[in-house]
Write a protein that holds these residues in place. Structure first.
Motif, PDB file in Angstrom:
ATOM      1  N   PRO A   4      26.807  41.970  27.577  1.00 37.34           N
ATOM      2  CA  PRO A   4      27.476  41.244  28.527  1.00 37.34           C
ATOM      3  C   PRO A   4      28.122  41.723  29.518  1.00 37.34           C
ATOM      4  CG  PRO A   4      28.557  41.469  26.239  1.00 37.34           C
ATOM      5  CD  PRO A   4      27.198  42.326  26.478  1.00 37.34           C
ATOM      6  N   SER A   5      28.415  40.894  30.681  1.00 40.70           N
ATOM      7  CA  SER A   5      28.834  41.327  31.889  1.00 40.70           C
ATOM      8  C   SER A   5      30.243  41.299  31.616  1.00 40.70           C
ATOM      9  CB  SER A   5      28.513  40.221  32.892  1.00 40.70           C
ATOM     10  OG  SER A   5      29.095  40.759  34.126  1.00 40.70           O
ATOM     11  N   LEU A   6      31.121  42.282  32.257  1.00 37.66           N
ATOM     12  CA  LEU A   6      32.491  42.477  32.311  1.00 37.66           C
ATOM     13  C   LEU A   6      33.279  41.971  33.537  1.00 37.66           C
ATOM     14  CD1 LEU A   6      32.952  45.756  30.396  1.00 37.66           C
ATOM     15  CD2 LEU A   6      33.140  43.384  29.449  1.00 37.66           C
ATOM     16  N   TRP A   7      32.226  41.346  34.389  1.00 37.43           N
ATOM     17  CA  TRP A   7      32.772  40.761  35.820  1.00 37.43           C
ATOM     18  C   TRP A   7      33.551  39.712  35.611  1.00 37.43           C
ATOM     19  CZ3 TRP A   7      32.599  36.381  38.752  1.00 37.43           C
ATOM     20  CH2 TRP A   7      32.772  36.441  39.727  1.00 37.43           C
ATOM     21  N   ALA A   8      33.547  38.782  34.933  1.00 33.05           N
ATOM     22  CA  ALA A   8      34.323  37.729  34.869  1.00 33.05           C
ATOM     23  C   ALA A   8      35.837  37.685  34.200  1.00 33.05           C
ATOM     24  CB  ALA A   8      33.759  36.455  33.979  1.00 33.05           C
ATOM     25  N   PRO A   9      35.964  38.516  33.116  1.00 32.14           N
ATOM     26  CA  PRO A   9      37.170  39.063  32.654  1.00 32.14           C
ATOM     27  C   PRO A   9      37.898  39.696  33.586  1.00 32.14           C
ATOM     28  CG  PRO A   9      35.467  39.190  30.955  1.00 32.14           C
ATOM     29  CD  PRO A   9      34.976  38.976  32.118  1.00 32.14           C
ATOM     30  N   LYS A  10      37.434  40.619  34.292  1.00 30.07           N
ATOM     31  CA  LYS A  10      37.987  41.523  35.186  1.00 30.07           C
ATOM     32  C   LYS A  10      38.610  40.596  36.377  1.00 30.07           C
ATOM     33  CE  LYS A  10      35.785  45.849  34.224  1.00 30.07           C
ATOM     34  NZ  LYS A  10      34.851  46.906  34.801  1.00 30.07           N
ATOM     35  N   THR A  32      25.997  37.349  39.849  1.00 27.63           N
ATOM     36  CA  THR A  32      25.012  36.068  39.400  1.00 27.63           C
ATOM     37  C   THR A  32      25.913  34.683  39.474  1.00 27.63           C
ATOM     38  OG1 THR A  32      25.330  36.419  37.113  1.00 27.63           O
ATOM     39  CG2 THR A  32      23.446  37.804  38.022  1.00 27.63           C
ATOM     40  N   VAL A  33      25.012  33.846  39.341  1.00 25.13           N
ATOM     41  CA  VAL A  33      25.615  32.458  39.196  1.00 25.13           C
ATOM     42  C   VAL A  33      26.223  32.391  37.668  1.00 25.13           C
ATOM     43  CG1 VAL A  33      24.801  29.979  38.653  1.00 25.13           C
ATOM     44  CG2 VAL A  33      23.954  31.295  40.758  1.00 25.13           C
ATOM     45  N   LYS A  34      25.395  32.868  36.715  1.00 28.87           N
ATOM     46  CA  LYS A  34      26.106  33.047  35.231  1.00 28.87           C
ATOM     47  C   LYS A  34      27.382  33.560  35.325  1.00 28.87           C
ATOM     48  CE  LYS A  34      24.827  34.818  30.858  1.00 28.87           C
ATOM     49  NZ  LYS A  34      23.806  35.610  30.056  1.00 28.87           N
ATOM     50  N   ASP A  35      27.488  34.645  35.903  1.00 25.35           N
ATOM     51  CA  ASP A  35      29.104  35.316  35.829  1.00 25.35           C
ATOM     52  C   ASP A  35      30.062  34.394  36.790  1.00 25.35           C
ATOM     53  OD1 ASP A  35      28.029  37.654  34.849  1.00 25.35           O
ATOM     54  OD2 ASP A  35      27.404  38.399  36.956  1.00 25.35           O
ATOM     55  N   LEU A  36      29.580  33.476  37.641  1.00 23.06           N
ATOM     56  CA  LEU A  36      30.524  32.596  38.050  1.00 23.06           C
ATOM     57  C   LEU A  36      30.828  31.253  37.305  1.00 23.06           C
ATOM     58  CD1 LEU A  36      29.112  32.566  41.863  1.00 23.06           C
ATOM     59  CD2 LEU A  36      31.367  33.238  41.018  1.00 23.06           C
ATOM     60  N   LEU A  39      33.268  32.774  34.802  1.00 21.76           N
ATOM     61  CA  LEU A  39      34.690  32.935  35.333  1.00 21.76           C
ATOM     62  C   LEU A  39      35.188  31.612  35.270  1.00 21.76           C
ATOM     63  CD1 LEU A  39      36.895  34.366  36.933  1.00 21.76           C
ATOM     64  CD2 LEU A  39      35.732  33.856  38.900  1.00 21.76           C
ATOM     65  N   ARG A  40      34.593  30.359  35.654  1.00 23.08           N
ATOM     66  CA  ARG A  40      34.888  28.892  35.847  1.00 23.08           C
ATOM     67  C   ARG A  40      35.380  28.644  34.448  1.00 23.08           C
ATOM     68  NH1 ARG A  40      35.004  26.005  40.114  1.00 23.08           N
ATOM     69  NH2 ARG A  40      34.665  24.064  38.919  1.00 23.08           N
ATOM     70  N   LYS A  41      34.495  28.811  33.196  1.00 28.24           N
ATOM     71  CA  LYS A  41      34.982  28.615  32.025  1.00 28.24           C
ATOM     72  C   LYS A  41      36.234  29.360  31.580  1.00 28.24           C
ATOM     73  CE  LYS A  41      31.295  28.997  29.325  1.00 28.24           C
ATOM     74  NZ  LYS A  41      30.486  29.489  28.393  1.00 28.24           N
ATOM     75  N   LEU A  42      36.377  30.766  31.726  1.00 20.25           N
ATOM     76  CA  LEU A  42      37.569  31.295  31.471  1.00 20.25           C
ATOM     77  C   LEU A  42      38.677  30.936  32.167  1.00 20.25           C
ATOM     78  CD1 LEU A  42      36.446  35.285  31.666  1.00 20.25           C
ATOM     79  CD2 LEU A  42      36.820  33.722  29.621  1.00 20.25           C
ATOM     80  N   LEU A  43      38.686  30.266  33.330  1.00 17.05           N
ATOM     81  CA  LEU A  43      39.923  29.820  34.277  1.00 17.05           C
ATOM     82  C   LEU A  43      40.387  28.540  33.642  1.00 17.05           C
ATOM     83  CD1 LEU A  43      38.795  30.618  38.032  1.00 17.05           C
ATOM     84  CD2 LEU A  43      40.672  31.373  36.672  1.00 17.05           C
ATOM     85  N   ILE A  63      28.710  29.462  43.775  1.00 15.72           N
ATOM     86  CA  ILE A  63      27.633  28.847  42.986  1.00 15.72           C
ATOM     87  C   ILE A  63      26.539  28.208  43.746  1.00 15.72           C
ATOM     88  CG2 ILE A  63      27.301  27.131  40.921  1.00 15.72           C
ATOM     89  CD1 ILE A  63      29.886  28.101  39.799  1.00 15.72           C
ATOM     90  N   ALA A  64      27.085  27.217  44.451  1.00 15.59           N
ATOM     91  CA  ALA A  64      26.074  26.529  45.338  1.00 15.59           C
ATOM     92  C   ALA A  64      25.238  27.257  46.129  1.00 15.59           C
ATOM     93  CB  ALA A  64      26.786  25.508  46.215  1.00 15.59           C
ATOM     94  N   ALA A  65      25.926  28.361  47.008  1.00 20.21           N
ATOM     95  CA  ALA A  65      25.151  29.514  47.733  1.00 20.21           C
ATOM     96  C   ALA A  65      24.127  30.397  46.931  1.00 20.21           C
ATOM     97  CB  ALA A  65      26.064  30.257  48.281  1.00 20.21           C
ATOM     98  N   LEU A  66      24.434  30.708  45.938  1.00 18.31           N
ATOM     99  CA  LEU A  66      23.440  31.450  44.965  1.00 18.31           C
ATOM    100  C   LEU A  66      22.536  30.722  44.468  1.00 18.31           C
ATOM    101  CD1 LEU A  66      25.940  33.902  43.303  1.00 18.31           C
ATOM    102  CD2 LEU A  66      24.256  34.345  45.193  1.00 18.31           C
ATOM    103  N   SER A  67      22.823  29.489  44.071  1.00 18.31           N
ATOM    104  CA  SER A  67      21.731  28.655  43.437  1.00 18.31           C
ATOM    105  C   SER A  67      20.541  28.105  44.322  1.00 18.31           C
ATOM    106  CB  SER A  67      22.381  27.386  42.883  1.00 18.31           C
ATOM    107  OG  SER A  67      23.263  27.650  41.711  1.00 18.31           O
ATOM    108  N   SER A  68      20.939  27.884  45.821  1.00 19.74           N
ATOM    109  CA  SER A  68      19.849  27.167  46.389  1.00 19.74           C
ATOM    110  C   SER A  68      19.088  28.221  46.980  1.00 19.74           C
ATOM    111  CB  SER A  68      20.836  26.795  47.814  1.00 19.74           C
ATOM    112  OG  SER A  68      21.140  27.959  48.356  1.00 19.74           O
TER     113      SER A  68
END
Length: 75
Positions: A4-10, A32-36, A39-43, A63-68
């Motif tokens: 699992p990515s540690l990016w969001a908790p950091k 990635t979008v998944k990491d963003l 992060l939104r879920k944690l926030l 999220i919009a930029a990476l999803s398009s």
């Protein structure tokens, strides 16, 4: 098996520490979008989304930029 990515908790730790500017810089280069989304879920869980509207806007924009789909292909 991937870890699992540690990016969001950091990034969440940066925001909790009061360094929203550094967090936004990290959000702009999010892996990635998944990491963003994580992060939104944690926030939201920490009730920090309303306290930091600029972080909310940055995550939504990225999220919009990476999803398009990309407008061009590399040669």
């Amino acid at each position: 098996m991937s870890r699992p990515s540690l990016w969001a908790p950091k990034v969440l730790a940066l925001i909790k520490g009061g360094n929203a500017t550094a967090a936004i810089a990290q959000i702009k280069v999010a892996p990635t979008v998944k990491d963003l989304q994580e992060l939104r879920k944690l926030l939201t869980g920490a009730r920090l989304m309303q306290a930091h509207p600029n972080v909310d806007a940055a995550t939504s924009d990225m999220i919009a930029a990476l999803s398009s789909p990309r407008l061009h292909r590399s040669p």
